[in-house]
Design a protein around this motif. Structure first.
Motif, PDB file in Angstrom:
ATOM      1  N   TYR A  21       7.411   7.786   0.952  1.00  0.00           N
ATOM      2  CA  TYR A  21       6.773   6.621   0.348  1.00  0.00           C
ATOM      3  C   TYR A  21       5.300   6.904   0.069  1.00  0.00           C
ATOM      4  O   TYR A  21       4.785   6.544  -0.995  1.00  0.00           O
ATOM      5  CB  TYR A  21       6.912   5.373   1.227  1.00  0.00           C
ATOM      6  N   ALA A  22       4.629   7.562   1.000  1.00  0.00           N
ATOM      7  CA  ALA A  22       3.212   7.901   0.796  1.00  0.00           C
ATOM      8  C   ALA A  22       3.043   8.786  -0.434  1.00  0.00           C
ATOM      9  O   ALA A  22       2.117   8.584  -1.235  1.00  0.00           O
ATOM     10  CB  ALA A  22       2.646   8.587   2.039  1.00  0.00           C
ATOM     11  N   ALA A  23       3.935   9.742  -0.610  1.00  0.00           N
ATOM     12  CA  ALA A  23       3.866  10.623  -1.782  1.00  0.00           C
ATOM     13  C   ALA A  23       4.084   9.819  -3.066  1.00  0.00           C
ATOM     14  O   ALA A  23       3.339   9.983  -4.047  1.00  0.00           O
ATOM     15  CB  ALA A  23       4.902  11.740  -1.665  1.00  0.00           C
ATOM     16  N   GLU A  24       5.083   8.946  -3.081  1.00  0.00           N
ATOM     17  CA  GLU A  24       5.339   8.118  -4.257  1.00  0.00           C
ATOM     18  C   GLU A  24       4.165   7.173  -4.534  1.00  0.00           C
ATOM     19  O   GLU A  24       3.803   6.936  -5.688  1.00  0.00           O
ATOM     20  CB  GLU A  24       6.623   7.321  -4.069  1.00  0.00           C
ATOM     21  N   PHE A  25       3.566   6.650  -3.486  1.00  0.00           N
ATOM     22  CA  PHE A  25       2.417   5.760  -3.607  1.00  0.00           C
ATOM     23  C   PHE A  25       1.244   6.493  -4.251  1.00  0.00           C
ATOM     24  O   PHE A  25       0.579   5.964  -5.148  1.00  0.00           O
ATOM     25  CB  PHE A  25       2.050   5.232  -2.211  1.00  0.00           C
ATOM     26  N   LEU A  26       0.992   7.723  -3.822  1.00  0.00           N
ATOM     27  CA  LEU A  26      -0.104   8.520  -4.390  1.00  0.00           C
ATOM     28  C   LEU A  26       0.153   8.853  -5.851  1.00  0.00           C
ATOM     29  O   LEU A  26      -0.764   8.795  -6.679  1.00  0.00           O
ATOM     30  CB  LEU A  26      -0.326   9.784  -3.568  1.00  0.00           C
ATOM     31  N   VAL A  27       1.383   9.199  -6.187  1.00  0.00           N
ATOM     32  CA  VAL A  27       1.727   9.496  -7.585  1.00  0.00           C
ATOM     33  C   VAL A  27       1.514   8.252  -8.451  1.00  0.00           C
ATOM     34  O   VAL A  27       0.958   8.340  -9.549  1.00  0.00           O
ATOM     35  CB  VAL A  27       3.182  10.018  -7.698  1.00  0.00           C
ATOM     36  N   ALA A  28       1.942   7.089  -7.959  1.00  0.00           N
ATOM     37  CA  ALA A  28       1.755   5.841  -8.709  1.00  0.00           C
ATOM     38  C   ALA A  28       0.271   5.532  -8.898  1.00  0.00           C
ATOM     39  O   ALA A  28      -0.158   5.110  -9.976  1.00  0.00           O
ATOM     40  CB  ALA A  28       2.454   4.688  -7.994  1.00  0.00           C
ATOM     41  N   ASN A  29      -0.531   5.762  -7.861  1.00  0.00           N
ATOM     42  CA  ASN A  29      -1.981   5.574  -7.984  1.00  0.00           C
ATOM     43  C   ASN A  29      -2.560   6.485  -9.050  1.00  0.00           C
ATOM     44  O   ASN A  29      -3.371   6.051  -9.872  1.00  0.00           O
ATOM     45  CB  ASN A  29      -2.671   5.848  -6.639  1.00  0.00           C
ATOM     46  N   ALA A  30      -2.178   7.746  -9.033  1.00  0.00           N
ATOM     47  CA  ALA A  30      -2.681   8.713 -10.016  1.00  0.00           C
ATOM     48  C   ALA A  30      -2.290   8.299 -11.429  1.00  0.00           C
ATOM     49  O   ALA A  30      -3.094   8.414 -12.364  1.00  0.00           O
ATOM     50  CB  ALA A  30      -2.153  10.104  -9.695  1.00  0.00           C
ATOM     51  N   THR A  70       3.150  -0.937  -4.398  1.00  0.00           N
ATOM     52  CA  THR A  70       3.050   0.251  -5.240  1.00  0.00           C
ATOM     53  C   THR A  70       2.311  -0.082  -6.528  1.00  0.00           C
ATOM     54  O   THR A  70       2.692  -1.015  -7.239  1.00  0.00           O
ATOM     55  CB  THR A  70       4.456   0.792  -5.572  1.00  0.00           C
ATOM     56  N   PRO A  71       1.243   0.658  -6.842  1.00  0.00           N
ATOM     57  CA  PRO A  71       0.506   0.400  -8.082  1.00  0.00           C
ATOM     58  C   PRO A  71       1.414   0.510  -9.313  1.00  0.00           C
ATOM     59  O   PRO A  71       2.270   1.385  -9.390  1.00  0.00           O
ATOM     60  CB  PRO A  71      -0.552   1.505  -8.100  1.00  0.00           C
ATOM     61  N   GLY A  72       1.226  -0.396 -10.247  1.00  0.00           N
ATOM     62  CA  GLY A  72       2.012  -0.382 -11.469  1.00  0.00           C
ATOM     63  C   GLY A  72       3.272  -1.223 -11.376  1.00  0.00           C
ATOM     64  O   GLY A  72       4.051  -1.285 -12.324  1.00  0.00           O
ATOM     65  N   THR A  73       3.491  -1.876 -10.245  1.00  0.00           N
ATOM     66  CA  THR A  73       4.665  -2.741 -10.093  1.00  0.00           C
ATOM     67  C   THR A  73       4.250  -4.079  -9.505  1.00  0.00           C
ATOM     68  O   THR A  73       3.320  -4.172  -8.713  1.00  0.00           O
ATOM     69  CB  THR A  73       5.723  -2.121  -9.155  1.00  0.00           C
ATOM     70  N   VAL A  74       4.964  -5.115  -9.926  1.00  0.00           N
ATOM     71  CA  VAL A  74       4.778  -6.449  -9.375  1.00  0.00           C
ATOM     72  C   VAL A  74       6.169  -7.043  -9.179  1.00  0.00           C
ATOM     73  O   VAL A  74       6.975  -7.077 -10.109  1.00  0.00           O
ATOM     74  CB  VAL A  74       3.967  -7.362 -10.324  1.00  0.00           C
ATOM     75  N   VAL A  75       6.447  -7.496  -7.979  1.00  0.00           N
ATOM     76  CA  VAL A  75       7.723  -8.166  -7.717  1.00  0.00           C
ATOM     77  C   VAL A  75       7.590  -9.596  -8.208  1.00  0.00           C
ATOM     78  O   VAL A  75       6.707 -10.338  -7.780  1.00  0.00           O
ATOM     79  CB  VAL A  75       8.084  -8.115  -6.220  1.00  0.00           C
ATOM     80  N   VAL A  76       8.473  -9.967  -9.134  1.00  0.00           N
ATOM     81  CA  VAL A  76       8.414 -11.279  -9.765  1.00  0.00           C
ATOM     82  C   VAL A  76       9.320 -12.278  -9.045  1.00  0.00           C
ATOM     83  O   VAL A  76       8.964 -13.441  -8.886  1.00  0.00           O
ATOM     84  CB  VAL A  76       8.806 -11.172 -11.257  1.00  0.00           C
ATOM     85  N   ASP A  77      10.489 -11.817  -8.588  1.00  0.00           N
ATOM     86  CA  ASP A  77      11.449 -12.710  -7.967  1.00  0.00           C
ATOM     87  C   ASP A  77      12.347 -11.908  -7.029  1.00  0.00           C
ATOM     88  O   ASP A  77      12.662 -10.749  -7.311  1.00  0.00           O
ATOM     89  CB  ASP A  77      12.304 -13.395  -9.037  1.00  0.00           C
ATOM     90  N   VAL A  78      12.730 -12.538  -5.928  1.00  0.00           N
ATOM     91  CA  VAL A  78      13.658 -11.922  -4.975  1.00  0.00           C
ATOM     92  C   VAL A  78      14.637 -12.985  -4.529  1.00  0.00           C
ATOM     93  O   VAL A  78      14.230 -14.090  -4.149  1.00  0.00           O
ATOM     94  CB  VAL A  78      12.922 -11.355  -3.734  1.00  0.00           C
ATOM     95  N   ASP A  79      15.921 -12.660  -4.584  1.00  0.00           N
ATOM     96  CA  ASP A  79      16.935 -13.585  -4.095  1.00  0.00           C
ATOM     97  C   ASP A  79      16.916 -13.629  -2.574  1.00  0.00           C
ATOM     98  O   ASP A  79      16.668 -12.615  -1.922  1.00  0.00           O
ATOM     99  CB  ASP A  79      18.334 -13.140  -4.538  1.00  0.00           C
ATOM    100  N   MET A  94       4.906  -1.156 -15.059  1.00  0.00           N
ATOM    101  CA  MET A  94       3.967  -0.789 -16.126  1.00  0.00           C
ATOM    102  C   MET A  94       4.470   0.358 -16.987  1.00  0.00           C
ATOM    103  O   MET A  94       4.225   0.410 -18.178  1.00  0.00           O
ATOM    104  CB  MET A  94       2.631  -0.344 -15.519  1.00  0.00           C
ATOM    105  N   PHE A  95       5.146   1.302 -16.356  1.00  0.00           N
ATOM    106  CA  PHE A  95       5.542   2.530 -17.037  1.00  0.00           C
ATOM    107  C   PHE A  95       7.061   2.638 -17.065  1.00  0.00           C
ATOM    108  O   PHE A  95       7.664   3.353 -16.282  1.00  0.00           O
ATOM    109  CB  PHE A  95       4.926   3.747 -16.347  1.00  0.00           C
TER     110      PHE A  95
END
Length: 121
Positions: A21-30, A70-79, A94-95
């Motif tokens: 998750y940390a690796a994915e988080f850093l990639v999303a930040n970049a 995670t940068p570039g994502t926003v959770v809009v709705d969750v059941d 975003m991407f």
């Protein structure tokens, strides 16, 4: 599996999850930083609806929180998993150049999280 063995598995799976998750988080930040600093726009926003494998409020809330961080994502709705058989989450990304890949990435993130929470692969 013994209680100690199960605890060891949870710790190991939790560590694997934290590192990936940390690796994915850093990639999303970049990716977001690159978008902000470079001319032009590589943004291709989309809303996607992801069916979740989590079945408890803790599992569903955990994946929603991590995706929302995670940068570039926003959770809009969750059941609410207590109200539906198969909860879904709606995410603004975003991407979204490849929606199938976005779905695979979210499913893989959730699989690793659930493995860590449940202590089984």
């Amino acid at each position: 599996m013994s209680r100690v063995g199960r605890l060891g598995a949870r710790v190991r799976l939790g560590a694997v999850f934290a590192v990936t998750y940390a690796a994915e988080f850093l990639v999303a930040n970049a990716q977001v930083v690159r978008e902000v600093l470079t001319p032009g726009s590589g943004v291709e926003p989309a809303l996607l609806r992801q069916e979740l494998a989590g079945r408890t409020p803790l599992e569903v809330a955990s994946i929603a929180a991590l995706v929302g961080l995670t940068p570039g994502t926003v959770v809009v709705d969750v059941d609410d998993p207590r109200e539906v058989e198969r909860p879904c989450m709606t995410v603004h990304v975003m991407f979204a150049h490849d929606l199938a890949e976005q779905h695979r990435a979210l499913a893989a993130l959730e699989r690793r999280l659930l493995a860590a929470l449940r202590g089984v692969r």
